[in-house]
Design a protein around this motif. Structure first.
Motif, PDB file in Angstrom:
ATOM      1  N   PHE A 404       8.660  27.240   1.106  1.00 58.49           N
ATOM      2  CA  PHE A 404       8.082  27.057   0.106  1.00 58.49           C
ATOM      3  C   PHE A 404       7.944  27.964  -0.834  1.00 58.49           C
ATOM      4  N   GLU A 405       8.538  27.459  -2.162  1.00 57.52           N
ATOM      5  CA  GLU A 405       8.805  28.558  -3.090  1.00 57.52           C
ATOM      6  C   GLU A 405       7.840  28.294  -4.272  1.00 57.52           C
ATOM      7  N   TRP A 406       6.412  28.396  -3.858  1.00 60.13           N
ATOM      8  CA  TRP A 406       5.375  28.448  -5.095  1.00 60.13           C
ATOM      9  C   TRP A 406       5.623  27.204  -5.736  1.00 60.13           C
ATOM     10  N   ALA A 407       5.440  27.384  -7.083  1.00 60.09           N
ATOM     11  CA  ALA A 407       5.491  26.194  -8.079  1.00 60.09           C
ATOM     12  C   ALA A 407       6.813  25.360  -7.972  1.00 60.09           C
ATOM     13  N   SER A 408       7.935  25.804  -7.358  1.00 67.83           N
ATOM     14  CA  SER A 408       8.962  24.895  -7.251  1.00 67.83           C
ATOM     15  C   SER A 408       8.959  24.381  -5.826  1.00 67.83           C
ATOM     16  N   GLY A 409       8.078  24.433  -4.881  1.00 66.53           N
ATOM     17  CA  GLY A 409       7.648  23.629  -4.043  1.00 66.53           C
ATOM     18  C   GLY A 409       8.907  24.094  -2.973  1.00 66.53           C
ATOM     19  N   TYR A 410       9.691  22.807  -2.460  1.00 67.87           N
ATOM     20  CA  TYR A 410      10.692  23.019  -1.565  1.00 67.87           C
ATOM     21  C   TYR A 410      12.159  22.618  -2.273  1.00 67.87           C
ATOM     22  N   SER A 411      12.181  22.829  -3.444  1.00 65.30           N
ATOM     23  CA  SER A 411      13.370  22.188  -4.267  1.00 65.30           C
ATOM     24  C   SER A 411      14.217  23.481  -4.244  1.00 65.30           C
ATOM     25  N   ILE A 412      13.810  24.820  -4.263  1.00 60.37           N
ATOM     26  CA  ILE A 412      14.879  25.811  -4.115  1.00 60.37           C
ATOM     27  C   ILE A 412      14.893  26.374  -2.588  1.00 60.37           C
ATOM     28  N   ARG A 413      16.116  26.734  -2.307  1.00 62.53           N
ATOM     29  CA  ARG A 413      16.464  27.484  -0.962  1.00 62.53           C
ATOM     30  C   ARG A 413      16.878  28.885  -0.983  1.00 62.53           C
ATOM     31  N   PHE A 414      15.963  29.844  -0.418  1.00 59.17           N
ATOM     32  CA  PHE A 414      16.682  30.985  -0.714  1.00 59.17           C
ATOM     33  C   PHE A 414      17.083  31.527   0.878  1.00 59.17           C
ATOM     34  N   GLY A 415      16.857  30.717   1.956  1.00 59.39           N
ATOM     35  CA  GLY A 415      17.170  31.255   3.239  1.00 59.39           C
ATOM     36  C   GLY A 415      18.649  31.432   3.673  1.00 59.39           C
ATOM     37  N   LEU A 416      18.558  32.630   4.497  1.00 64.40           N
ATOM     38  CA  LEU A 416      20.044  32.577   5.367  1.00 64.40           C
ATOM     39  C   LEU A 416      20.145  31.471   6.451  1.00 64.40           C
ATOM     40  N   THR A 417      18.873  30.642   6.870  1.00 61.47           N
ATOM     41  CA  THR A 417      18.666  29.719   7.391  1.00 61.47           C
ATOM     42  C   THR A 417      18.263  28.397   6.773  1.00 61.47           C
ATOM     43  N   TYR A 418      18.930  27.193   7.029  1.00 61.34           N
ATOM     44  CA  TYR A 418      18.590  25.935   6.095  1.00 61.34           C
ATOM     45  C   TYR A 418      17.331  25.393   7.223  1.00 61.34           C
ATOM     46  N   VAL A 419      16.378  24.810   6.465  1.00 58.48           N
ATOM     47  CA  VAL A 419      15.362  24.247   7.090  1.00 58.48           C
ATOM     48  C   VAL A 419      15.556  22.703   6.639  1.00 58.48           C
ATOM     49  N   ASP A 420      15.626  21.824   7.711  1.00 56.97           N
ATOM     50  CA  ASP A 420      15.625  20.448   7.529  1.00 56.97           C
ATOM     51  C   ASP A 420      13.786  20.006   7.506  1.00 56.97           C
ATOM     52  N   TYR A 421      13.447  19.837   6.329  1.00 60.81           N
ATOM     53  CA  TYR A 421      11.926  19.701   6.316  1.00 60.81           C
ATOM     54  C   TYR A 421      11.439  18.500   6.913  1.00 60.81           C
ATOM     55  N   ALA A 422      12.243  17.303   7.169  1.00 61.83           N
ATOM     56  CA  ALA A 422      11.789  16.336   7.820  1.00 61.83           C
ATOM     57  C   ALA A 422      11.783  16.508   9.453  1.00 61.83           C
ATOM     58  N   SER A 423      12.610  17.224   9.987  1.00 66.24           N
ATOM     59  CA  SER A 423      12.683  17.430  11.190  1.00 66.24           C
ATOM     60  C   SER A 423      12.340  18.993  11.716  1.00 66.24           C
ATOM     61  N   LEU A 424      12.426  19.758  10.742  1.00 65.52           N
ATOM     62  CA  LEU A 424      11.969  21.380  10.844  1.00 65.52           C
ATOM     63  C   LEU A 424      13.068  21.949  11.650  1.00 65.52           C
ATOM     64  N   ARG A 425      14.224  21.284  11.901  1.00 72.36           N
ATOM     65  CA  ARG A 425      15.315  21.760  12.510  1.00 72.36           C
ATOM     66  C   ARG A 425      16.074  22.814  11.589  1.00 72.36           C
ATOM     67  N   ARG A 426      16.369  24.109  12.292  1.00 72.18           N
ATOM     68  CA  ARG A 426      16.978  25.243  11.734  1.00 72.18           C
ATOM     69  C   ARG A 426      18.393  25.216  11.893  1.00 72.18           C
ATOM     70  N   ILE A 427      19.093  25.453  10.571  1.00 70.82           N
ATOM     71  CA  ILE A 427      20.441  25.514  10.696  1.00 70.82           C
ATOM     72  C   ILE A 427      20.869  26.879   9.935  1.00 70.82           C
ATOM     73  N   PRO A 428      21.509  27.814  10.826  1.00 73.26           N
ATOM     74  CA  PRO A 428      22.070  28.980  10.203  1.00 73.26           C
ATOM     75  C   PRO A 428      23.227  28.692   9.319  1.00 73.26           C
ATOM     76  N   LYS A 429      22.982  29.271   8.081  1.00 76.37           N
ATOM     77  CA  LYS A 429      24.069  28.847   6.932  1.00 76.37           C
ATOM     78  C   LYS A 429      25.269  29.862   7.142  1.00 76.37           C
ATOM     79  N   SER A 430      26.328  29.732   6.343  1.00 80.71           N
ATOM     80  CA  SER A 430      27.399  30.459   6.541  1.00 80.71           C
ATOM     81  C   SER A 430      27.055  32.110   6.253  1.00 80.71           C
ATOM     82  N   SER A 431      26.038  32.322   5.226  1.00 81.57           N
ATOM     83  CA  SER A 431      25.751  33.570   4.865  1.00 81.57           C
ATOM     84  C   SER A 431      24.921  34.275   6.034  1.00 81.57           C
ATOM     85  N   PHE A 432      24.288  33.384   6.994  1.00 78.17           N
ATOM     86  CA  PHE A 432      23.684  34.069   8.129  1.00 78.17           C
ATOM     87  C   PHE A 432      24.576  34.855   9.064  1.00 78.17           C
TER      88      PHE A 432
END
Length: 444
Positions: A404-432
């Motif tokens: 949750f990126e404050w006023a931007s909600g879930y529209s912005i992603r800073f993670g090394l790990t992708y979060v599928d907010y519907a299922s909450l599945r974690r997917i490590p990105k290539s940056s991870f």
């Protein structure tokens, strides 16, 4: 330059710490469970100001999935994890008796980290003030310093046997500027803005004293977001506006905390809120300086704003991240050197990262070369600062997870790990994988 290439880390000191950071409201969810009280961000999410009307009610569900997330950190190979405690989870009304269910959550999290060989770095405040205290004036009430001290007394007593690294506040300049000066949350007077600054500084000093008295071997700092403030044009008005914002963004908190004085241009405004001995109460011995840095900010004059500044246009020649933030590694190196010169403390970089809106490809992988190139360039810049004598001792990526990126909600992603907010599945990105490879390569 191929994305597999690692940055230069030759000038970083032995024992350099590599980590990741998160914050409570941005990842925990479970906002209505186990006795947690309301925070000011729970209330603000109801206002309609958050993009897509997103809320922190579920977020990344870290409250229930913390073991999985610690497992991700172990796979990543980080030595440290900076997180924050949600004040209303452990003290639902901000004061009074502890909520044992909330305290127990952090007990479990800390124990899981220690078992995984990951050092817990605990940030006491990352913006989620209990709503019950906001209704008593929040940071505008001088008593807030005592409220904070009581909360920190609980944290020290319950976690100080296992946690030794504490940050009092995360980015006090940001939550004060955006709530009182730059943002839409509250249109308030200049006097209230300065009162809030001073009360937060008093709370910082009180917290340091509590930690020193109650945690053997405590290592304490405060986390400051320092971004060079540059004029949007060569006009005198824009240059003056940038200089004004620089004082509030970059100096209003670390100067009194580390030097025992407010910047000269704001002293007259702070004076009505000062009592004898306040600067001594604020300027308590610290062990390190926590630095968050992303980019410079560009500033224009705006006559109808409270202090005459606002965000301005960025030069067309400046490269930008997908969310429109300037990419300027040299500004990072310059900032590190400026912090060293002004404050003389060891530095830990506790946030640096790259925002985008990347999604899984057809194979389900999340490939984010832009983030890799950004991190590589900024780590190179940090190494350059170290080569010039800056005592930088750690680097924490923002963030472990999309969140949750404050006023931007879930529209912005800073993670090394992708979060599928519907299922909450974690997917490590290539940056991870890239960051894990860097840590493996530099570990003795």
């Amino acid at each position: 330059m191929p994305t597999t290439q690692l940055p230069n880390t030759a000038s970083l000191r032995p024992g350099f710490i590599w980590g990741v950071s998160t914050s409570s409201f941005q990842i925990e969810g479970a906002t209505k469970e186990d006795g947690r009280g309301l925070s000011i961000w729970d209330i603000y999410c109801r206002s309609g100001e958050i993009k897509n009307h997103d809320t922190g009610d579920v977020a990344c569900d870290h409250y229930h999935r913390y073991r999985e997330d610690v497992g991700l950190m172990k796979t990543l190979g980080v030595q440290a994890y900076r997180f924050s405690v949600a004040w209303p989870r452990v003290l639902p009304l901000g004061l009074g008796s502890a909520n044992e269910a909330g305290v127990s959550f952090y007990d479990r999290l800390i124990d899981e980290l220690v078992a995984a060989g990951i050092e817990p770095w605990l940030c006491l405040y990352h913006w989620d003030l209990p709503q019950a205290l906001e209704e008593r004036g929040g940071w505008l009430n001088r008593e807030s310093a005592a409220w904070f001290a009581d909360y920190v007394t609980l944290i020290a007593a319950r976690f100080g046997d296992r946690v030794k690294r504490f940050a009092t506040f995360n980015e006090p300049s940001i939550f004060s500027l955006f709530s009182r000066s730059l943002g839409k949350r509250e249109h308030s007077s200049e006097d209230k803005f300065h009162r809030m600054i001073h009360n937060v500084n008093l709370a910082h000093g009180a917290a340091v004293d509590v930690l020193r008295a109650n945690v053997i071997g405590a290592s304490i700092g405060c986390i400051h977001n320092r971004q060079p403030c540059r004029p949007s044009s060569a006009s005198e008005a824009d240059e003056a506006a940038a200089a004004r914002l620089d004082v509030y963004w970059n100096a209003a908190f670390p100067d009194p905390q580390c030097r025992g004085e407010y910047p000269p241009s704001m002293r007259a405004a702070i004076e009505p809120h000062m009592q004898p001995g306040d600067l001594t109460r604020i300027c308590r011995p610290l062990d390190w300086f926590g630095l968050n840095h992303y980019s410079p900010v560009y500033v224009k004059a705006r006559a109808d704003s409270m202090l005459g500044y606002d965000f301005g246009d960025k030069p067309a020649s400046v490269p930008l991240t997908p969310i429109g933030w300037p990419i300027d590694p040299e500004a990072f190196s310059e900032t590190l050197q400026a912090v060293r010169t002004r404050y003389g403390l060891p530095i830990y970089v506790l946030e640096n990262g790259y925002g985008d809106s990347g999604q899984p490809d057809q194979t389900g992988a999340v490939i984010d070369p832009g983030r890799i190139e950004f991190l590589k360039a900024y780590i190179n810049a940090m190494n350059n600062a170290a080569a010039h004598g800056v005592d930088v001792r750690g680097y924490f990526v923002w963030s472990l997870l999309d969140n949750f990126e404050w006023a931007s909600g879930y529209s912005i992603r800073f993670g090394l790990t992708y979060v599928d907010y519907a299922s909450l599945r974690r997917i490590p990105k290539s940056s991870f994988g890239w960051y894990a490879g860097l840590i493996r390569a530099v570990q003795p």
